[in-house]
Scaffold this active site. Structure first.
Site, PDB file in Angstrom:
ATOM      1  CG  HIS A  67      40.208  34.137  39.806  1.00  0.00           C
ATOM      2  ND1 HIS A  67      41.177  34.433  38.877  1.00  0.00           N
ATOM      3  CD2 HIS A  67      39.224  33.472  39.136  1.00  0.00           C
ATOM      4  CE1 HIS A  67      40.793  33.974  37.685  1.00  0.00           C
ATOM      5  NE2 HIS A  67      39.615  33.382  37.823  1.00  0.00           N
ATOM      6  NE  ARG A 124      45.367  34.462  44.235  1.00  0.00           N
ATOM      7  CZ  ARG A 124      46.137  35.480  44.534  1.00  0.00           C
ATOM      8  NH1 ARG A 124      46.976  35.424  45.541  1.00  0.00           N
ATOM      9  NH2 ARG A 124      46.076  36.591  43.821  1.00  0.00           N
ATOM     10  CG  HIS A 125      45.187  32.494  39.346  1.00  0.00           C
ATOM     11  ND1 HIS A 125      46.313  33.302  39.331  1.00  0.00           N
ATOM     12  CD2 HIS A 125      44.176  33.284  39.754  1.00  0.00           C
ATOM     13  CE1 HIS A 125      45.989  34.523  39.703  1.00  0.00           C
ATOM     14  NE2 HIS A 125      44.688  34.546  39.980  1.00  0.00           N
ATOM     15  CG  ASN A 173      48.790  37.577  40.792  1.00  0.00           C
ATOM     16  OD1 ASN A 173      48.678  36.523  40.178  1.00  0.00           O
ATOM     17  ND2 ASN A 173      47.744  38.192  41.313  1.00  0.00           N
ATOM     18  NE  ARG A 190      43.636  36.264  37.335  1.00  0.00           N
ATOM     19  CZ  ARG A 190      42.753  37.092  36.800  1.00  0.00           C
ATOM     20  NH1 ARG A 190      42.782  37.364  35.498  1.00  0.00           N
ATOM     21  NH2 ARG A 190      41.834  37.660  37.560  1.00  0.00           N
ATOM     22  CD  GLN A 217      46.017  39.264  37.849  1.00  0.00           C
ATOM     23  OE1 GLN A 217      46.712  38.839  36.946  1.00  0.00           O
ATOM     24  NE2 GLN A 217      45.823  38.599  38.966  1.00  0.00           N
ATOM     25  CD  GLU A 274      38.998  37.771  41.809  1.00  0.00           C
ATOM     26  OE1 GLU A 274      37.901  37.574  42.390  1.00  0.00           O
ATOM     27  OE2 GLU A 274      40.099  37.588  42.347  1.00  0.00           O
TER      28      GLU A 274
END
Length: 195
Positions: free
Chosen positions: A139, A8-9, A15, A58, A21, A82
């Site tokens: 994501h 996961r970024h 966040n 991201r 997002q 995402e």
């Protein structure tokens, strides 16, 4: 056997304050960059062949930072971007709940479309990088859907997948098997520094 690590970024400001997002292109914040470096430090001790990343900023920034020490080829795949949350993008959880308590956000990508493109992405990844070890930077929504809907094994969907967390899958017996999920030991050094 194809092995993938879904990363996961790192954290973004959205966040941090709880704004959803989706496909809105938000960059990493400083904590997110540190998380990406921690991922890179941990992964450098392992053997990986290639990095695949979502095209969103991201995820790409996270992949580039991880790759500072790994020096692997990087490929973008839109299949792993995402989910689009339509009019809910940019809203906090309270704002979303007040307006759309049923989570039926106008203009959002429907579950069957979302899962369909993730299935396609996994199939393409396995075809293109079969029998390799692949890092996939993506994501929370993408990783959760893969673990919950498209892979086999034990997964607690109630667990919040951490920014910078890692999730390992292997392709065996014609399906993706979960090996471990939400691995965050490499991030503990950041938590210790923050205290």
């Amino acid at each position: 056997m194809t092995t993938i690590c879904l990363v996961r970024h790192g954290e973004t400001e959205w966040n941090k304050i709880g704004r959803i997002q989706g496909t809105t292109d938000v960059p990493l914040n400083e904590t997110g960059k540190l998380q990406a470096r921690a991922c890179g430090s941990h992964l450098t001790g392992e053997v990986w062949d290639v990095i695949v990343t979502s095209p969103l900023k991201r995820a790409k920034e996270t992949a580039v930072i991880i790759n500072e020490t790994m020096r692997l080829p990087i490929f973008e795949m839109t299949e792993f971007q995402e989910k689009h949350f339509g009019k809910a993008e940019g809203m906090t959880a309270k704002e979303r709940y007040d307006l759309y308590p049923d989570k039926n956000y106008p203009g959002q990508e429907q579950p069957e479309e979302f899962h369909g493109r993730l299935s396609t992405g996994l199939a393409q990844l396995n075809e293109r990088f079969g029998n390799q070890r692949v890092l996939v930077v993506a994501h929370g929504g993408v990783i959760n859907a893969i673990l919950e809907q498209l892979a086999h094994g034990e997964y607690d969907g109630e667990v919040r997948l951490q920014n910078g967390g890692m999730n390992h899958l292997a392709y065996a017996s014609e399906r993706w098997e979960i090996q471990k999920y939400n691995f965050i030991d490499h991030l503990e050094v950041l938590d210790a520094k923050a205290k």
